[in-house]
Scaffold this motif. Structure first.
Motif, PDB file in Angstrom:
ATOM      1  N   UNK A   1      39.342  40.967  41.680  1.00  0.00           N
ATOM      2  CA  UNK A   1      39.179  39.907  40.682  1.00  0.00           C
ATOM      3  C   UNK A   1      39.855  38.614  41.118  1.00  0.00           C
ATOM      4  N   UNK A   2      40.898  38.740  41.942  1.00  0.00           N
ATOM      5  CA  UNK A   2      41.608  37.554  42.445  1.00  0.00           C
ATOM      6  C   UNK A   2      40.929  36.964  43.691  1.00  0.00           C
ATOM      7  N   UNK A   3      39.812  37.556  44.123  1.00  0.00           N
ATOM      8  CA  UNK A   3      39.071  37.003  45.245  1.00  0.00           C
ATOM      9  C   UNK A   3      39.341  37.654  46.580  1.00  0.00           C
ATOM     10  N   UNK A   4      40.081  38.753  46.615  1.00  0.00           N
ATOM     11  CA  UNK A   4      40.386  39.437  47.866  1.00  0.00           C
ATOM     12  C   UNK A   4      39.374  40.556  48.117  1.00  0.00           C
ATOM     13  N   UNK A   5      39.278  40.963  49.362  1.00  0.00           N
ATOM     14  CA  UNK A   5      38.354  42.031  49.731  1.00  0.00           C
ATOM     15  C   UNK A   5      39.157  43.313  49.933  1.00  0.00           C
ATOM     16  N   UNK A   6      38.761  44.382  49.259  1.00  0.00           N
ATOM     17  CA  UNK A   6      39.523  45.630  49.273  1.00  0.00           C
ATOM     18  C   UNK A   6      38.611  46.794  49.655  1.00  0.00           C
TER      19      UNK A   6
ATOM     20  N   UNK B   1      33.594  48.561  40.958  1.00  0.00           N
ATOM     21  CA  UNK B   1      33.971  47.246  40.427  1.00  0.00           C
ATOM     22  C   UNK B   1      34.368  46.284  41.538  1.00  0.00           C
ATOM     23  N   UNK B   2      33.613  46.302  42.624  1.00  0.00           N
ATOM     24  CA  UNK B   2      33.875  45.395  43.732  1.00  0.00           C
ATOM     25  C   UNK B   2      34.718  45.981  44.840  1.00  0.00           C
TER      26      UNK B   2
ATOM     27  N   UNK C   1      34.458  43.345  59.507  1.00  0.00           N
ATOM     28  CA  UNK C   1      35.140  42.409  58.618  1.00  0.00           C
ATOM     29  C   UNK C   1      36.633  42.546  58.872  1.00  0.00           C
ATOM     30  N   UNK C   2      37.248  41.643  59.638  1.00  0.00           N
ATOM     31  CA  UNK C   2      38.636  41.801  60.078  1.00  0.00           C
ATOM     32  C   UNK C   2      39.591  42.120  58.933  1.00  0.00           C
ATOM     33  N   UNK C   3      40.439  43.130  59.172  1.00  0.00           N
ATOM     34  CA  UNK C   3      41.423  43.586  58.194  1.00  0.00           C
ATOM     35  C   UNK C   3      42.706  42.787  58.369  1.00  0.00           C
ATOM     36  N   UNK C   4      43.272  42.313  57.250  1.00  0.00           N
ATOM     37  CA  UNK C   4      44.527  41.565  57.299  1.00  0.00           C
ATOM     38  C   UNK C   4      45.745  42.477  57.182  1.00  0.00           C
ATOM     39  N   UNK C   5      45.712  43.427  56.249  1.00  0.00           N
ATOM     40  CA  UNK C   5      46.821  44.372  56.097  1.00  0.00           C
ATOM     41  C   UNK C   5      46.256  45.763  55.817  1.00  0.00           C
TER      42      UNK C   5
END
Length: 365
Positions: A18-23, A40-41, A75-79
């Motif tokens: 919901x905050x715009x991050x990809x999970x 839910x995304x 899709x590059x992973x950040x953490x």
């Protein structure tokens, strides 16, 4: 379908989206449940569990490692975040910072419950921590206990409590509580204190004749022989309260708020927890709760203000606290209102999602 950690993962994952991050959530499941879905995304990737006896950890770990590599290519992973054992089979140098979130690992629960850690799992846990780039924990108690047991020294450990969705779990004035109804939510196993709660019921019923316990949760089976904890529990219920205890089995998460709304008191006498989601859900519903004074209990519940703390090993202590609440409607209202306020101010996902994002950004830096 695995209780607290599953609820936590779903709650935080949905909030981050919901905050715009990809999970993306990756895990291993029985082969018939393997596949992908969108929650839910949140992208949920279920990998098939190894069916070869004795190879589960190795094969499952390699499948997760391969899946992460493929996800990163697209899709590059950040953490990357996982529980205590999750980094054991990932390389020291990987494409993203590796974060362990302590929800109570092998050393933690073994020692705090009076058992000896098993060598193999203990070795894997130490290896996992050695490969992590950052650490966080759901309570100060689990952080400092794990620090001592694994000799983590002065490594920084961010305290990020488990979040609860206070919009989904909220007071329901349209539902009238059932007089004398006690609700327990958790796996039916020794660690959750359900045996002591059942043993407390004769004393509770003597003082509150209409008292009735609704126990919600899945049965635990002994991995050594497959025996059912519920069956043993039922055989030892005092005859005079046998009709006063109902075991519902697991229910859909969507049904839980309506059931909690019918309770006059929620009781969670766990012998040990890291930071229990079930407690937070009861508090967010505005319910007076009886919880354990052990472990992180005082971090969650302010005794005599947002709930009552009991000795989870003592049925008389559990009974005393439950009777006190059932006998006093003013106390029920006072504790319930303060429980709701504490859940919103300290454990709401709307508050904690921003703290989690800030922590992830520091890890990236």
């Amino acid at each position: 379908n695995h209780g607290g950690v599953g609820s936590f993962t779903q709650t935080l994952g949905r909030a981050l989206v919901k905050c715009g991050h990809k999970v993306t959530v990756v895990g291993v499941y029985p082969p018939e449940r393997a596949g992908e879905e969108n929650d839910n995304g949140v992208r949920v990737v279920r990998l098939p569990h190894s069916l070869i006896r004795g190879t589960g950890f190795l094969i499952n770990g390699m499948r997760i490692r391969h899946a992460l590599t493929q996800i990163h290519k697209n899709s590059p992973i950040d953490v990357i975040e996982g529980p205590e054992l999750s980094m054991a089979l990932l390389p020291r140098e990987f494409f993203a910072p590796k974060i362990i979130r302590m929800n109570g690992g092998h050393h933690f629960f073994s020692v705090t419950l009076g058992q000896k850690p098993r060598f193999w799992r203990g070795w894997l846990e130490r290896r996992s921590f050695a490969r992590a780039n950052a650490l966080c924990a759901v309570s100060r108690f689990v952080a400092e206990t794990t620090r001592r047991l694994l000799r983590l020294g002065n490594q920084p450990i961010e305290i990020l409590p488990n979040p609860v969705d206070t919009e989904f779990f909220r007071p329901r004035p349209d539902i009238t509580p059932v007089p004398g109804r006690i609700v327990f939510v958790g796996t039916l196993c020794e660690k959750k204190g359900i045996r002591q709660l059942v043993q407390a019921m004769p004393e509770i019923v003597r003082h509150v004749p209409q008292a009735h316990l609704i126990a919600v949760g899945r049965d635990w089976r002994d991995p050594r022989n497959g025996s059912s904890y519920l069956e043993v529990l039922q055989r030892n219920i005092a005859p005079e309260v046998r009709e006063r205890i109902t075991f519902t089995g697991p229910i859909l998460r969507e049904q839980l708020p309506d059931l909690l709304a019918t309770a006059e008191v929620c009781v969670y006498p766990s012998h040990m927890e890291a930071l229990p989601v079930a407690w937070l859900e009861g508090m967010a519903m505005g319910k007076p709760i009886v919880a354990s004074k052990t472990g992180p209990g005082p971090e969650v519940v302010e005794d005599m203000k947002s709930g009552l703390l009991c000795d989870p090993y003592d049925p008389d202590s559990i009974a005393e606290k439950v009777i006190t609440i059932l006998h006093d409607p003013d106390l029920r209202q006072y504790l319930g209102q303060n429980a709701r306020l504490r859940a919103v101010e300290h454990f709401s996902v709307q508050v904690l999602v921003n703290r989690n994002v800030a922590f992830y950004r520091r890890c990236l830096q």
